[in-house]
Design a protein around this motif. Structure first.
Motif, mmCIF file in Angstrom:
data_model
loop_
_atom_site.group_PDB
_atom_site.id
_atom_site.type_symbol
_atom_site.label_atom_id
_atom_site.label_comp_id
_atom_site.label_asym_id
_atom_site.label_seq_id
_atom_site.Cartn_x
_atom_site.Cartn_y
_atom_site.Cartn_z
ATOM 1 N N THR A 256 62.777 69.345 43.220
ATOM 2 C CA THR A 256 62.036 68.090 43.282
ATOM 3 C C THR A 256 60.869 68.201 42.307
ATOM 4 O O THR A 256 60.499 69.304 41.879
ATOM 5 N N GLU A 257 60.274 67.083 41.957
ATOM 6 C CA GLU A 257 59.123 67.111 41.056
ATOM 7 C C GLU A 257 57.978 67.907 41.676
ATOM 8 O O GLU A 257 57.275 68.637 40.982
ATOM 9 N N ASP B 205 70.646 71.624 45.553
ATOM 10 C CA ASP B 205 69.987 70.470 44.940
ATOM 11 C C ASP B 205 69.048 70.915 43.832
ATOM 12 O O ASP B 205 68.507 72.016 43.859
ATOM 13 N N GLN C 58 61.504 71.718 50.893
ATOM 14 C CA GLN C 58 62.170 70.857 49.916
ATOM 15 C C GLN C 58 63.639 71.238 49.715
ATOM 16 O O GLN C 58 64.448 70.413 49.309
#
Length: 140
Positions: A86-87, A83, A121
């Motif tokens: 993430t921010e 993936d 994450q």
């Protein structure tokens, strides 16, 4: 005999795709520990580790503290599929000096994941990975 061999090859290929190996490596472990994950599973590496008895240091489980920093090695680096960051990961990895804004931009353009991630994450997909961590908070 031919049908059986073909079935065995297809079954082995399906097994490799459906159950990626996640190998944990750390000085805190007596030896590397490999576990199987189900392809497409939405559990984070931190959750997989905990369920497997591997203790990756963490404080928040939300990507804010950076204590669960890990280094990710791929069995087939040219086929990385993890993936996107993430921010929260982008912010934290820049803050602790593991990534620059330019590196993040390059990774997003090339659609390749970074070497460092936050275990809380990161979700492994259908690829074999080695997760390296020091055992010290924030010390991949």
């Amino acid at each position: 005999m031919f049908v059986f061999v073909l079935f065995e090859i297809r079954a082995r290929s399906l097994m490799e795709t459906a159950m990626p190996n996640i190998t944990f490596r750390s000085p805190t472990l007596k030896r590397d520990k490999t576990v199987y994950a189900i392809a497409g599973d939405a559990r984070t590496i931190l959750t997989v580790a905990e369920e497997s008895g591997v203790r990756i240091p963490h404080d928040c489980r939300d990507g804010n503290c950076g204590s669960c920093l890990i280094e990710v090695d791929y069995d087939k680096p040219s086929m990385k599929q993890a993936d996107a960051l993430t921010e929260k990961e982008k912010f934290k990895l820049k803050e602790i000096g593991k990534l620059t804004a330019a590196e993040i931009e390059e990774m997003e353009l090339s659609d390749l994941p970074p070497k460092y991630r936050l275990a809380c994450q990161f979700i492994a997909r259908d690829e074999n990975v080695r997760i390296v961590f020091s055992g010290e908070p924030g010390g991949a």
